[in-house]
Write an enzyme that holds these catalytic residues in place. Structure first.
Site, PDB file in Angstrom:
ATOM      1  N   SER A  44       0.835  -1.198   0.000  1.00  0.00           N
ATOM      2  CA  SER A  44       0.000   0.000   0.000  1.00  0.00           C
ATOM      3  C   SER A  44       0.874   1.255   0.000  1.00  0.00           C
ATOM      4  CB  SER A  44      -0.967  -0.052   1.186  1.00  0.00           C
ATOM      5  OG  SER A  44      -2.061   0.816   0.993  1.00  0.00           O
ATOM      6  N   ASP A 157      -5.949  -3.946  -2.033  1.00  0.00           N
ATOM      7  CA  ASP A 157      -4.834  -3.623  -1.139  1.00  0.00           C
ATOM      8  C   ASP A 157      -4.077  -4.865  -0.662  1.00  0.00           C
ATOM      9  OD1 ASP A 157      -3.176  -2.532   0.832  1.00  0.00           O
ATOM     10  OD2 ASP A 157      -4.710  -1.134   1.520  1.00  0.00           O
TER      11      ASP A 157
END
Length: 293
Positions: A44, A157
């Protein structure tokens, strides 16, 4: 450089949205302290920082973040109602301006980026090809940013499966792994107010990341934990403060000897054991001598 002064490390960078700006401060401080980073893995926002750093463009990212205020942060987000309330186009345009069509083969050190394959439910590690698609996949926070369709699959993610990719570095035989963990300090919210949808999603992801990361830390030589509590997901306009928190945490870790090489830690351990043994023997002999007298 001898094994006693080895300052070569590999770096695993945690997920964390705006909290991830602390990674910049950590890296800056470690480099100033003479540490050489030989490989980097990120998830991320950790993937974003890792990508810029491995391409020698960390200053570009830092200066851009420092230029943001509340208004400009808002305008980097394009809102949608399909798959999440952020489309991600504007953000990726900014990254493209900085990184262009850079590929993993262009990096100065090995780079690994994690994402989660939404179709298979498995972790996916990006290590070749273009870097921008890997970043876009890794930052797709479920329910917040639209999932990313790439090579026939949808990605979200990397924090869903691996927020702190220490194991990726370990499995690729990198040594002296330093993990930068951002979810140790989760502030206690006021239970008198009902959490909204966005707050619930963000806090839940943070809590999940915290416990998943804990499972990975055993393979790290050291863990640096900047206190980024109170920094919300989109608080990118707090860059100066958050970067400083990262720098402060790294400074403390170095000062406390947390980043000493494994060799030095083993020597210290045996030195302590040997010292304790000598003291024990001396005490025994002195005690025996006292009795004979």
């Amino acid at each position: 450089m001898s094994i006693f002064s080895n300052k070569k490390i590999s770096l695993a960078l945690d997920s964390g949205s705006a909290k991830g700006m602390a990674h910049i401060g950590v890296i800056e401080e470690l480099e100033e302290q003479g540490y050489k980073i030989t490989a980097v893995a990120g998830t991320s926002m950790g993937a974003v920082v890792a990508a810029y750093y491995s391409l020698g463009k960390l200053d570009v990212l830092k200066n851009w973040l420092l230029s943001l205020n509340k208004k400009s942060t808002f305008f980097t987000l394009d809102f949608t109602i399909s798959g999440g309330f952020i489309g991600g186009k504007k953000l990726m345009q900014a990254f493209e301006e900085h990184l262009g069509s850079a590929e993993f083969k262009d990096t100065k050190i090995p780079l690994y980026i994690t994402a989660t394959n939404l179709d298979t439910g498995k972790e996916h590690i990006f290590h070749e090809g273009q870097i921008l698609p890997a970043i876009r996949a890794s930052i797709s926070v479920p329910g917040v940013m639209r999932p990313y369709f790439y090579n026939g699959n949808y990605f979200v993610d990397g924090a869903v499966t691996n927020p702190l990719p220490v194991d990726i570095l370990h499995n690729n035989k990198y040594k002296n792994i330093v993990a930068v963990h951002l979810h140790e300090y989760i502030y206690t919210r006021d239970s008198g107010s009902t959490p909204g949808l966005v707050e619930t999603m963000i806090r839940s992801m943070g809590i999940v990341s915290r416990y998943l990361a804990k499972a990975k830390m055993s393979e790290a030589m050291a863990v640096i934990e900047p206190d980024v509590s109170g920094v919300d997901m989109f608080h990118f306009y707090q860059a100066e403060s958050v970067i400083k928190r990262g720098r402060d945490a790294a400074q403390i870790a170095v000062k406390n000897g947390a980043l000493n090489s494994i060799t030095l830690k083993m020597l210290s351990f045996f030195k302590e054991k040997i010292s304790n043994r000598i003291i024990f023997i001396l005490k025994k002999k002195l005690g025996k001598g006292s009795l004979e007298e």
